[in-house]
Design a protein around this motif. Structure first.
Motif, PDB file in Angstrom:
ATOM      1  N   LEU A  57     -81.380  59.942  21.458  1.00  0.00           N
ATOM      2  CA  LEU A  57     -80.558  59.831  22.649  1.00  0.00           C
ATOM      3  C   LEU A  57     -79.561  60.980  22.696  1.00  0.00           C
ATOM      4  O   LEU A  57     -79.107  61.467  21.655  1.00  0.00           O
ATOM      5  CB  LEU A  57     -79.805  58.500  22.657  1.00  0.00           C
ATOM      6  CG  LEU A  57     -80.653  57.228  22.685  1.00  0.00           C
ATOM      7  CD1 LEU A  57     -79.758  55.999  22.667  1.00  0.00           C
ATOM      8  CD2 LEU A  57     -81.565  57.203  23.902  1.00  0.00           C
ATOM      9  N   ALA A  58     -79.222  61.388  23.906  1.00  0.00           N
ATOM     10  CA  ALA A  58     -78.200  62.407  24.137  1.00  0.00           C
ATOM     11  C   ALA A  58     -77.457  62.032  25.414  1.00  0.00           C
ATOM     12  O   ALA A  58     -77.927  61.206  26.204  1.00  0.00           O
ATOM     13  CB  ALA A  58     -78.829  63.788  24.264  1.00  0.00           C
ATOM     14  N   ARG A  92     -76.388  49.605  23.477  1.00  0.00           N
ATOM     15  CA  ARG A  92     -76.394  49.448  22.024  1.00  0.00           C
ATOM     16  C   ARG A  92     -75.810  50.688  21.332  1.00  0.00           C
ATOM     17  O   ARG A  92     -74.995  50.592  20.432  1.00  0.00           O
ATOM     18  CB  ARG A  92     -77.820  49.171  21.541  1.00  0.00           C
ATOM     19  CG  ARG A  92     -77.933  48.652  20.137  1.00  0.00           C
ATOM     20  CD  ARG A  92     -79.337  48.164  19.762  1.00  0.00           C
ATOM     21  NE  ARG A  92     -80.423  49.019  20.210  1.00  0.00           N
ATOM     22  CZ  ARG A  92     -81.270  48.728  21.208  1.00  0.00           C
ATOM     23  NH1 ARG A  92     -81.161  47.593  21.858  1.00  0.00           N
ATOM     24  NH2 ARG A  92     -82.228  49.564  21.545  1.00  0.00           N
ATOM     25  N   ALA A  93     -76.202  51.869  21.788  1.00  0.00           N
ATOM     26  CA  ALA A  93     -75.759  53.110  21.147  1.00  0.00           C
ATOM     27  C   ALA A  93     -74.309  53.463  21.475  1.00  0.00           C
ATOM     28  O   ALA A  93     -73.592  53.987  20.630  1.00  0.00           O
ATOM     29  CB  ALA A  93     -76.673  54.265  21.547  1.00  0.00           C
ATOM     30  N   THR A  94     -73.892  53.174  22.709  1.00  0.00           N
ATOM     31  CA  THR A  94     -72.545  53.593  23.118  1.00  0.00           C
ATOM     32  C   THR A  94     -71.489  52.516  22.929  1.00  0.00           C
ATOM     33  O   THR A  94     -70.308  52.822  22.774  1.00  0.00           O
ATOM     34  CB  THR A  94     -72.531  54.022  24.599  1.00  0.00           C
ATOM     35  OG1 THR A  94     -72.799  52.887  25.425  1.00  0.00           O
ATOM     36  CG2 THR A  94     -73.522  55.139  24.864  1.00  0.00           C
ATOM     37  N   GLY A  95     -71.893  51.251  23.007  1.00  0.00           N
ATOM     38  CA  GLY A  95     -70.925  50.166  22.943  1.00  0.00           C
ATOM     39  C   GLY A  95     -70.285  49.887  24.294  1.00  0.00           C
ATOM     40  O   GLY A  95     -69.363  49.081  24.393  1.00  0.00           O
ATOM     41  N   LYS A 107     -70.052  54.095  19.998  1.00  0.00           N
ATOM     42  CA  LYS A 107     -70.379  53.501  18.695  1.00  0.00           C
ATOM     43  C   LYS A 107     -71.126  54.482  17.807  1.00  0.00           C
ATOM     44  O   LYS A 107     -70.846  54.609  16.623  1.00  0.00           O
ATOM     45  CB  LYS A 107     -71.243  52.247  18.892  1.00  0.00           C
ATOM     46  CG  LYS A 107     -70.440  50.984  19.068  1.00  0.00           C
ATOM     47  CD  LYS A 107     -71.273  49.832  19.553  1.00  0.00           C
ATOM     48  CE  LYS A 107     -72.077  49.102  18.543  1.00  0.00           C
ATOM     49  NZ  LYS A 107     -72.735  47.921  19.123  1.00  0.00           N
ATOM     50  N   LYS A 108     -72.097  55.155  18.387  1.00  0.00           N
ATOM     51  CA  LYS A 108     -72.909  56.118  17.656  1.00  0.00           C
ATOM     52  C   LYS A 108     -72.679  57.480  18.309  1.00  0.00           C
ATOM     53  O   LYS A 108     -72.778  57.604  19.524  1.00  0.00           O
ATOM     54  CB  LYS A 108     -74.382  55.702  17.780  1.00  0.00           C
ATOM     55  CG  LYS A 108     -75.343  56.574  17.041  1.00  0.00           C
ATOM     56  CD  LYS A 108     -76.759  56.036  17.194  1.00  0.00           C
ATOM     57  CE  LYS A 108     -77.727  56.957  16.481  1.00  0.00           C
ATOM     58  NZ  LYS A 108     -79.108  56.597  16.743  1.00  0.00           N
ATOM     59  N   ARG A 109     -72.345  58.482  17.502  1.00  0.00           N
ATOM     60  CA  ARG A 109     -72.104  59.812  18.082  1.00  0.00           C
ATOM     61  C   ARG A 109     -73.428  60.416  18.529  1.00  0.00           C
ATOM     62  O   ARG A 109     -74.324  60.646  17.724  1.00  0.00           O
ATOM     63  CB  ARG A 109     -71.429  60.739  17.084  1.00  0.00           C
ATOM     64  CG  ARG A 109     -71.099  62.101  17.710  1.00  0.00           C
ATOM     65  CD  ARG A 109     -70.431  63.026  16.737  1.00  0.00           C
ATOM     66  NE  ARG A 109     -69.071  62.649  16.459  1.00  0.00           N
ATOM     67  CZ  ARG A 109     -68.017  63.063  17.156  1.00  0.00           C
ATOM     68  NH1 ARG A 109     -68.192  63.843  18.188  1.00  0.00           N
ATOM     69  NH2 ARG A 109     -66.810  62.694  16.806  1.00  0.00           N
TER      70      ARG A 109
END
Length: 155
Positions: A57-58, A92-95, A107-109
């Motif tokens: 992801l980006a 899920r990845a960003t929160g 959440k995840k860079r």
């Protein structure tokens, strides 16, 4: 307080938080923010998450007046192709929930790319982590905080 605002505070950068009442069912979160905050829409940027080559992801940050060019972000990231990420993967990845995804405090860079048009502006508005909340900051501060780079992304 949101993770995005906390990130900006910890970094010690200059920023301003702007709050407005989000109307459920607004057709565009970004255009709604520009209208409610009485800001030129070219200064309000949306945060979009893409999947690169079906693997990673980006994040692309583009003016709300434009679309994110999938070929452009793939090129900037050195990938063959990009597709919009699925909602559950984004959250899920960003929160953050859609309409409130901030390029800060995720959440995840994720790799972050900011449309080059931002570099000519003194300040830009991006989501502060929830619908109805924007953070105004210098585009160079966003790039530094997010370990991002400017690239031609908007179409």
């Amino acid at each position: 307080m949101t993770p995005a605002i906390n990130t900006a505070k910890r970094a010690g950068i200059d920023f301003t938080v702007h709050e407005y009442t989000h109307e459920s069912g607004a057709p565009s979160y970004g255009l709604e923010a520009a209208e409610k905050l009485d800001v030129d829409p070219s200064r309000v940027f949306k945060t979009l998450v893409v999947e690169l080559d079906g693997k990673t992801l980006a994040v692309g940050v583009v003016p709300v007046t434009h679309q994110l060019g999938l070929k452009q972000i793939a090129r900037a990231a050195g990938a063959k192709k990009a597709a919009m990420a699925k909602v559950d993967a984004v959250e899920r990845a960003t929160g953050y929930v859609l309409g409130g995804v901030s390029p800060l405090g995720q959440k995840k860079r994720l790799a972050l790319y900011v449309d080059e048009s931002a570099s000519a502006l003194e300040s830009i508005f991006v989501s502060a982590g929830r619908r109805g909340l924007e953070i105004e900051l210098a585009p160079q501060a966003l790039v530094a905080l997010g370990q991002a780079r400017f690239a031609p992304l908007a179409v």
